[in-house]
Design an enzyme around this catalytic site. Structure first.
Site, PDB file in Angstrom:
ATOM      1  N   GLU A  86       1.163  -1.303  -0.188  1.00 54.87           N
ATOM      2  CA  GLU A  86       0.072  -0.296   0.147  1.00 54.87           C
ATOM      3  C   GLU A  86       0.696   1.178  -0.106  1.00 54.87           C
ATOM      4  O   GLU A  86       0.817   2.271  -0.981  1.00 54.87           O
ATOM      5  CB  GLU A  86      -0.733   0.203   1.303  1.00 54.87           C
ATOM      6  N   ASP A  96       0.412   3.943  -3.347  1.00 50.43           N
ATOM      7  CA  ASP A  96      -0.124   4.483  -2.854  1.00 50.43           C
ATOM      8  C   ASP A  96       1.593   5.854  -3.943  1.00 50.43           C
ATOM      9  O   ASP A  96       0.858   6.880  -3.993  1.00 50.43           O
ATOM     10  CB  ASP A  96       0.511   5.318  -1.549  1.00 50.43           C
ATOM     11  N   ASP A 125      -7.540   1.340   0.759  1.00 49.19           N
ATOM     12  CA  ASP A 125      -5.919   0.720   0.371  1.00 49.19           C
ATOM     13  C   ASP A 125      -5.460  -1.003  -0.129  1.00 49.19           C
ATOM     14  O   ASP A 125      -4.622  -0.571  -0.876  1.00 49.19           O
ATOM     15  CB  ASP A 125      -6.091   0.732   2.491  1.00 49.19           C
ATOM     16  N   GLU A 169      -4.413   1.192  -3.237  1.00 54.10           N
ATOM     17  CA  GLU A 169      -3.000   1.035  -3.519  1.00 54.10           C
ATOM     18  C   GLU A 169      -2.065  -0.174  -3.546  1.00 54.10           C
ATOM     19  O   GLU A 169      -0.941  -0.491  -4.057  1.00 54.10           O
ATOM     20  CB  GLU A 169      -2.611   1.976  -2.075  1.00 54.10           C
TER      21      GLU A 169
END
Length: 241
Positions: A53, A57, A126, A129
């Site tokens: 994650e 991101d 989440d 990502e």
């Protein structure tokens, strides 16, 4: 983590939905393991998806930044920043996860299952990502870039049409700055739950007055929720339009 044949078949179906075949199916599986599952079983942190994650991101922000930089040459730096924030906000990522049915493929703890974790905005965002991070590591920048641009076409179209208005913090700041230069502050007043499943409670303050309160599974989510409540409060009193 050993993947049995039933799980492999599930992941193959997900690959069809994604339109991307993974060379290492284990990393795709890891992207779908929520920390609650590992926590309940005493598994190490490198089993669940938080590290992916973190990477996803950064990859997502880079790809979206370059994309809108090239597509919108007349936008200022500030406008690009706001536009990007609108595109990659939690609500947008969660919506994309729902389109891909990611919730059906998640491996979550019993506690999350009972409380409807597969439908939680923060958990789905989440997971998206983490999926991006896994795809980047497994297939490289070109594949993940094409995937993101394809999936975000509808998000960009909605943003251009003004149909995405969930950046409540920015809206609140712009409205109040027209009235006074006083600073808006967001304060975490309480945290509840274990480290892997915290709920944050936030108050937004302006001129020493609490305008709104909010909560969420992340500080960002709680701040947006508080800003949304503040906007409702101010509109009800005709302080802002």
């Amino acid at each position: 983590m050993v993947i049995d044949e039933k799980r492999k078949e599930q992941l193959r179906k997900l690959e069809e939905i994604l339109g991307v075949n993974f060379e290492n199916v284990n990393i795709l599986n890891q992207a779908l393991i929520h920390p609650s599952y590992a926590y309940e079983r005493g598994l190490p942190h490198n089993v669940h998806n938080q590290r992916l994650e973190f990477l996803g991101d950064a990859v997502l922000e880079l790809i979206i930044s370059e994309w809108i930089y090239k597509e919108y040459p007349n936008y200022t730096e500030g406008e690009l920043t706001k536009f990007r924030a609108l595109l990659v906000c939690e609500e947008s990522l969660a919506a994309l996860s729902r389109e891909l049915n990611l919730g059906d493929y998640l491996i979550i703890g019993k506690g999350e299952e009972v409380t409807g974790g597969r439908k939680k905005e923060s958990l789905l965002a989440d997971a998206f990502e983490a999926l991006v991070g896994a795809m980047y590591l497994d297939r490289g920048m070109e594949v993940v870039s094409n995937f993101i641009k394809d999936k975000f076409k509808s998000v960009v179209a909605k943003a251009e049409a003004g149909k995405l208005s969930n950046d409540y913090k920015t809206f609140l700041q712009e409205m109040l700055q027209r009235i006074s230069p006083d600073k808006i502050t967001y304060n975490v007043v309480k945290e509840e739950g274990p480290d892997h499943d915290k709920t944050f409670f936030v108050e937004v303050t302006w001129k020493d007055n609490v305008l709104g309160k909010g909560c969420g599974k992340s500080k960002k989510e709680a701040e947006q929720d508080a800003a949304k409540a503040a906007i409702r409060f101010l509109k009800n009193r005709n302080i802002i339009k």
